[in-house]
Design an enzyme around this catalytic site. Sequence first.
Site, PDB file in Angstrom:
ATOM      1  N   ASP A  66     -12.442   9.003  -2.092  1.00  0.00           N
ATOM      2  CA  ASP A  66     -13.717   9.699  -1.924  1.00  0.00           C
ATOM      3  C   ASP A  66     -13.779  10.875  -2.889  1.00  0.00           C
ATOM      4  O   ASP A  66     -14.812  11.528  -2.985  1.00  0.00           O
ATOM      5  CB  ASP A  66     -13.805  10.280  -0.504  1.00  0.00           C
ATOM      6  CG  ASP A  66     -12.688  11.298  -0.290  1.00  0.00           C
ATOM      7  OD1 ASP A  66     -11.516  10.894  -0.380  1.00  0.00           O
ATOM      8  OD2 ASP A  66     -12.975  12.498  -0.100  1.00  0.00           O
ATOM      9  N   THR A 116     -10.249   1.777   5.157  1.00  0.00           N
ATOM     10  CA  THR A 116      -9.089   2.527   5.638  1.00  0.00           C
ATOM     11  C   THR A 116      -9.602   3.580   6.630  1.00  0.00           C
ATOM     12  O   THR A 116     -10.812   3.798   6.748  1.00  0.00           O
ATOM     13  CB  THR A 116      -8.373   3.242   4.468  1.00  0.00           C
ATOM     14  OG1 THR A 116      -9.083   4.433   4.147  1.00  0.00           O
ATOM     15  CG2 THR A 116      -8.270   2.343   3.236  1.00  0.00           C
ATOM     16  N   GLU A 117      -8.671   4.258   7.284  1.00  0.00           N
ATOM     17  CA  GLU A 117      -9.081   5.315   8.226  1.00  0.00           C
ATOM     18  C   GLU A 117      -9.887   6.393   7.494  1.00  0.00           C
ATOM     19  O   GLU A 117     -10.944   6.821   7.957  1.00  0.00           O
ATOM     20  CB  GLU A 117      -7.849   5.961   8.886  1.00  0.00           C
ATOM     21  CG  GLU A 117      -7.302   5.181  10.074  1.00  0.00           C
ATOM     22  CD  GLU A 117      -6.117   4.294   9.711  1.00  0.00           C
ATOM     23  OE1 GLU A 117      -5.801   4.178   8.499  1.00  0.00           O
ATOM     24  OE2 GLU A 117      -5.515   3.706  10.633  1.00  0.00           O
ATOM     25  N   TYR A 118      -9.393   6.822   6.321  1.00  0.00           N
ATOM     26  CA  TYR A 118     -10.089   7.856   5.557  1.00  0.00           C
ATOM     27  C   TYR A 118     -11.439   7.360   5.043  1.00  0.00           C
ATOM     28  O   TYR A 118     -12.409   8.107   4.996  1.00  0.00           O
ATOM     29  CB  TYR A 118      -9.211   8.327   4.384  1.00  0.00           C
ATOM     30  CG  TYR A 118      -8.308   9.465   4.756  1.00  0.00           C
ATOM     31  CD1 TYR A 118      -7.332   9.294   5.729  1.00  0.00           C
ATOM     32  CD2 TYR A 118      -8.427  10.713   4.160  1.00  0.00           C
ATOM     33  CE1 TYR A 118      -6.494  10.341   6.094  1.00  0.00           C
ATOM     34  CE2 TYR A 118      -7.597  11.759   4.516  1.00  0.00           C
ATOM     35  CZ  TYR A 118      -6.633  11.565   5.479  1.00  0.00           C
ATOM     36  OH  TYR A 118      -5.816  12.604   5.835  1.00  0.00           O
ATOM     37  N   GLU A 119     -11.470   6.100   4.657  1.00  0.00           N
ATOM     38  CA  GLU A 119     -12.732   5.535   4.140  1.00  0.00           C
ATOM     39  C   GLU A 119     -13.807   5.559   5.221  1.00  0.00           C
ATOM     40  O   GLU A 119     -14.961   5.905   4.955  1.00  0.00           O
ATOM     41  CB  GLU A 119     -12.473   4.097   3.675  1.00  0.00           C
ATOM     42  CG  GLU A 119     -13.670   3.444   2.992  1.00  0.00           C
ATOM     43  CD  GLU A 119     -13.272   2.137   2.322  1.00  0.00           C
ATOM     44  OE1 GLU A 119     -12.075   1.776   2.340  1.00  0.00           O
ATOM     45  OE2 GLU A 119     -14.181   1.463   1.800  1.00  0.00           O
ATOM     46  N   GLU A 134       5.055   4.624   3.468  1.00  0.00           N
ATOM     47  CA  GLU A 134       4.630   5.967   3.862  1.00  0.00           C
ATOM     48  C   GLU A 134       5.830   6.908   3.785  1.00  0.00           C
ATOM     49  O   GLU A 134       6.928   6.550   4.203  1.00  0.00           O
ATOM     50  CB  GLU A 134       4.050   5.899   5.285  1.00  0.00           C
ATOM     51  CG  GLU A 134       3.663   7.200   5.912  1.00  0.00           C
ATOM     52  CD  GLU A 134       2.711   8.053   5.076  1.00  0.00           C
ATOM     53  OE1 GLU A 134       1.652   7.590   4.631  1.00  0.00           O
ATOM     54  OE2 GLU A 134       3.066   9.238   4.864  1.00  0.00           O
ATOM     55  N   LYS A 185      -5.086  21.200  -7.854  1.00  0.00           N
ATOM     56  CA  LYS A 185      -4.654  22.211  -8.838  1.00  0.00           C
ATOM     57  C   LYS A 185      -3.992  21.544 -10.035  1.00  0.00           C
ATOM     58  O   LYS A 185      -3.167  20.638  -9.862  1.00  0.00           O
ATOM     59  CB  LYS A 185      -3.667  23.189  -8.187  1.00  0.00           C
ATOM     60  CG  LYS A 185      -4.328  24.074  -7.174  1.00  0.00           C
ATOM     61  CD  LYS A 185      -3.395  25.151  -6.667  1.00  0.00           C
ATOM     62  CE  LYS A 185      -4.139  25.996  -5.647  1.00  0.00           C
ATOM     63  NZ  LYS A 185      -3.325  26.305  -4.487  1.00  0.00           N
ATOM     64  N   GLU A 225       0.871  -1.180   0.000  1.00  0.00           N
ATOM     65  CA  GLU A 225       0.000   0.000   0.000  1.00  0.00           C
ATOM     66  C   GLU A 225       0.903   1.224   0.000  1.00  0.00           C
ATOM     67  O   GLU A 225       1.776   1.355   0.872  1.00  0.00           O
ATOM     68  CB  GLU A 225      -0.923   0.045   1.222  1.00  0.00           C
ATOM     69  CG  GLU A 225      -1.870   1.254   1.161  1.00  0.00           C
ATOM     70  CD  GLU A 225      -2.691   1.516   2.428  1.00  0.00           C
ATOM     71  OE1 GLU A 225      -3.582   2.383   2.377  1.00  0.00           O
ATOM     72  OE2 GLU A 225      -2.428   0.861   3.458  1.00  0.00           O
ATOM     73  N   ASP A 271      -3.548  11.678  -1.800  1.00  0.00           N
ATOM     74  CA  ASP A 271      -3.754  13.131  -1.822  1.00  0.00           C
ATOM     75  C   ASP A 271      -4.211  13.551  -3.227  1.00  0.00           C
ATOM     76  O   ASP A 271      -3.567  13.187  -4.216  1.00  0.00           O
ATOM     77  CB  ASP A 271      -2.446  13.849  -1.454  1.00  0.00           C
ATOM     78  CG  ASP A 271      -1.979  13.470  -0.052  1.00  0.00           C
ATOM     79  OD1 ASP A 271      -2.839  13.260   0.818  1.00  0.00           O
ATOM     80  OD2 ASP A 271      -0.760  13.343   0.165  1.00  0.00           O
TER      81      ASP A 271
HETATM   82  N1  SAM Z   1      -4.219   5.338   3.008  1.00  0.00           N
HETATM   83  C1  SAM Z   1      -4.611   6.010   4.236  1.00  0.00           C
HETATM   84  C2  SAM Z   1      -6.104   5.986   4.388  1.00  0.00           C
HETATM   85  O1  SAM Z   1      -6.790   5.726   3.382  1.00  0.00           O
HETATM   86  O2  SAM Z   1      -6.606   6.202   5.495  1.00  0.00           O
HETATM   87  C3  SAM Z   1      -4.038   7.431   4.317  1.00  0.00           C
HETATM   88  C4  SAM Z   1      -4.519   8.420   3.278  1.00  0.00           C
HETATM   89  S1  SAM Z   1      -3.712  10.006   3.373  1.00  0.00           S
HETATM   90  C5  SAM Z   1      -4.820  11.113   2.649  1.00  0.00           C
HETATM   91  C6  SAM Z   1      -2.469   9.866   2.122  1.00  0.00           C
HETATM   92  C7  SAM Z   1      -1.126   9.366   2.644  1.00  0.00           C
HETATM   93  O3  SAM Z   1      -0.224   9.202   1.559  1.00  0.00           O
HETATM   94  C8  SAM Z   1      -0.452  10.324   3.621  1.00  0.00           C
HETATM   95  O4  SAM Z   1      -0.131   9.642   4.810  1.00  0.00           O
HETATM   96  C9  SAM Z   1       0.780  10.800   2.874  1.00  0.00           C
HETATM   97  O5  SAM Z   1       1.858  11.087   3.735  1.00  0.00           O
HETATM   98  C10 SAM Z   1       1.069   9.613   1.964  1.00  0.00           C
HETATM   99  N2  SAM Z   1       1.831   9.952   0.760  1.00  0.00           N
HETATM  100  C11 SAM Z   1       1.639  11.033  -0.031  1.00  0.00           C
HETATM  101  N3  SAM Z   1       2.525  11.060  -1.034  1.00  0.00           N
HETATM  102  C12 SAM Z   1       3.295   9.943  -0.893  1.00  0.00           C
HETATM  103  C13 SAM Z   1       4.391   9.418  -1.614  1.00  0.00           C
HETATM  104  N4  SAM Z   1       4.876  10.068  -2.686  1.00  0.00           N
HETATM  105  N5  SAM Z   1       4.950   8.259  -1.203  1.00  0.00           N
HETATM  106  C14 SAM Z   1       4.463   7.621  -0.110  1.00  0.00           C
HETATM  107  N6  SAM Z   1       3.432   8.091   0.648  1.00  0.00           N
HETATM  108  C15 SAM Z   1       2.849   9.234   0.253  1.00  0.00           C
END
Ligand code: SAM
Length: 216
Positions: free
Chosen positions: A154, A193-196, A69, A122, A44, A118
Amino acid sequence: MRLRRIPRAGEYIAAHPELAVVGGEELKGNWQSLFAAAQPIHIEIGMGKGGFINEMARQNPAINFIGIEVYDSVLLRALEKLVAQPLPNLRLLHADAANLQEVFEQGEISKIYLNFSDPWPKKRHAKRRLTHKHFLSVYQGILIDGGKLQLKTDNRSLFEYSLWSFNHYGMAFSDVSVDVHADPEAYPDNVMTEYERKFHGLGQPIYLLEADFKNR
Ligand code: SAM
């Protein structure tokens, strides 16, 4: 994701090399050595606090999982869970998605999960989206032949962009959903997931895409 920097994160991660790898380039081609059994590896990318990957590892003991991460203060939370309850088939990696071809050999990974990446709304930030073609090329370079990439989000704009990006890259879709939770029988093995949990709880639909690179 709003980040609170935790100064002790780096030190804590360095103190648990058996569970969390930093960088990972030295393990390229040899990731199975970290696990109790050699079996397919699923990753993941952007695991956040690791709820999804932890539960996936529990439910699927015949698969090895690596949660990746980029921020150590976030990886720390996933590592604390794993230290409290170690799993033989879960390891964590502190690395940036952009570098994964230096970390994994072609064919070392069987499946990639992108959960609630993320969205970078933009247009000038489109290259940062984890479904931009530059990232797709990285994923293609580490997956087995026919290995799948799955996205859940989402965010309607990221979903539409990713649909376009996967299609434009010549990927073959095996699944598309505009509401994963609409029919409870449609995805019986879905792990939230936490966000889900958060966005589903707010009544928002969860989008899903699954595709592979076999047409290229
Ligand atoms: N997957 C989790 C969830 O669904 O609950 C977390 C979602 S969170 C919005 C996105 C995560 O991706 C963040 O923890 C961020 O630090 C990580 N992330 C962003 N860009 C990344 C990259 N280039 N490589 C690894 N992780 C990254």
